[in-house]
Design a protein around this motif. Structure first.
Motif, PDB file in Angstrom:
ATOM      1  N   GLN A  79       5.905 -16.464   0.944  1.00 44.68           N
ATOM      2  CA  GLN A  79       7.125 -16.889   1.629  1.00 44.68           C
ATOM      3  C   GLN A  79       6.914 -18.222   2.338  1.00 44.68           C
ATOM      4  N   ALA A  80       5.738 -18.403   2.947  1.00 38.77           N
ATOM      5  CA  ALA A  80       5.456 -19.680   3.612  1.00 38.77           C
ATOM      6  C   ALA A  80       5.378 -20.814   2.595  1.00 38.77           C
ATOM      7  N   THR A  81       4.756 -20.556   1.458  1.00 45.73           N
ATOM      8  CA  THR A  81       4.642 -21.573   0.417  1.00 45.73           C
ATOM      9  C   THR A  81       6.016 -21.937  -0.146  1.00 45.73           C
ATOM     10  N   VAL A  82       6.824 -20.927  -0.384  1.00 46.47           N
ATOM     11  CA  VAL A  82       8.175 -21.186  -0.889  1.00 46.47           C
ATOM     12  C   VAL A  82       8.980 -21.970   0.148  1.00 46.47           C
ATOM     13  N   GLY A  83       8.805 -21.636   1.427  1.00 47.11           N
ATOM     14  CA  GLY A  83       9.500 -22.368   2.483  1.00 47.11           C
ATOM     15  C   GLY A  83       9.102 -23.834   2.529  1.00 47.11           C
ATOM     16  N   LYS A  84       7.824 -24.120   2.216  1.00 48.62           N
ATOM     17  CA  LYS A  84       7.379 -25.518   2.213  1.00 48.62           C
ATOM     18  C   LYS A  84       7.836 -26.256   0.957  1.00 48.62           C
ATOM     19  N   LEU A  85       7.820 -25.564  -0.185  1.00 48.90           N
ATOM     20  CA  LEU A  85       8.146 -26.220  -1.448  1.00 48.90           C
ATOM     21  C   LEU A  85       9.642 -26.338  -1.706  1.00 48.90           C
ATOM     22  N   LYS A  86      10.437 -25.465  -1.090  1.00 47.91           N
ATOM     23  CA  LYS A  86      11.874 -25.462  -1.373  1.00 47.91           C
ATOM     24  C   LYS A  86      12.545 -26.796  -1.054  1.00 47.91           C
ATOM     25  N   PRO A  87      12.286 -27.425   0.110  1.00 42.33           N
ATOM     26  CA  PRO A  87      12.932 -28.725   0.341  1.00 42.33           C
ATOM     27  C   PRO A  87      12.499 -29.799  -0.646  1.00 42.33           C
ATOM     28  N   LYS A  88      11.230 -29.767  -1.057  1.00 41.99           N
ATOM     29  CA  LYS A  88      10.753 -30.769  -2.020  1.00 41.99           C
ATOM     30  C   LYS A  88      11.430 -30.581  -3.378  1.00 41.99           C
ATOM     31  N   VAL A  89      11.559 -29.333  -3.800  1.00 44.73           N
ATOM     32  CA  VAL A  89      12.208 -29.066  -5.087  1.00 44.73           C
ATOM     33  C   VAL A  89      13.684 -29.437  -5.020  1.00 44.73           C
TER      34      VAL A  89
END
Length: 197
Positions: A79-89
């Motif tokens: 969940q933390a990784t997805v939270g970090k990658l979501k804005p970049k994607v």
């Protein structure tokens, strides 16, 4: 005259001083000793609330609970990784959409300019025979020069931001190299030796 019942006015039966007499067991006359209060009648008593009993956990539920406990740290990390990658994607998708809209409504001579910039990249690959470093530097350099001729305002903006970041990296690298090369010992004897005349 209106008939007042307990259903129309539920609190009214509590206010009236009524005494209810129970019938005799043999079906005869009413006995004055067998008087009941209003709360004793089953019609007016509150029903008992049922108690919910949790069923015992089965073997499957226990296995699922242990599996959930084992996987919990990994789900938090995901969940933390997805939270970090979501804005970049999302920004990448937005830039792709913007590029698509730009290509649909391109300015005049856009494809000719893009062709010349691409040709200079191929020319750089042709000139950079023999070395891998040259194969990286020549095409990128020639494409940058030809793109800056067509888009000078964007080139200035990119050059300023790139220059600032390169300067920051150079300062950090210089500070790290200075720490590594400075002749100081761990216990501080080097600094004491320098202070003595």
């Amino acid at each position: 005259m209106f008939k007042v019942t307990g259903s129309a006015m539920p609190g009214s039966t509590r206010l009236l001083p009524l005494v209810w007499a129970a019938d005799a067991a043999d079906g005869g006359e009413k006995e004055p000793e067998a008087r009941l209060k209003l709360d004793d009648l089953s019609l007016y008593t509150a029903p008992q609330k049922p108690h919910y009993v949790e069923p015992a956990a089965g073997q499957l539920e226990e296995h699922v609970a242990t599996l959930r406990k084992l996987v919990e740290p990994y789900t938090g990390w995901c969940q933390a990784t997805v939270g970090k990658l979501k804005p970049k994607v999302e920004s990448l998708v937005q830039s792709g959409n913007d590029s698509y809209v730009y290509l649909q409504n391109h300015p005049k001579d856009f494809y000719a300019q893009a062709g010349i910039i691409g040709f200079t990249g191929l020319l750089g690959l042709f000139l950079a025979r023999g070395s891998r470093v040259k194969k990286l530097i020549y095409p990128a350099g020639l494409m940058t020069v030809s793109a800056s001729l067509y888009y000078p305002e964007e080139a200035v903006t990119i050059a300023k931001s790139t220059g600032d970041s390169v300067y920051g990296y150079a300062v950090r690298g210089f500070a790290a190299a200075e720490k590594l090369l400075s002749p100081q010992s761990k216990d501080g004897k080097g600094s004491k030796a320098e202070t003595k005349p």
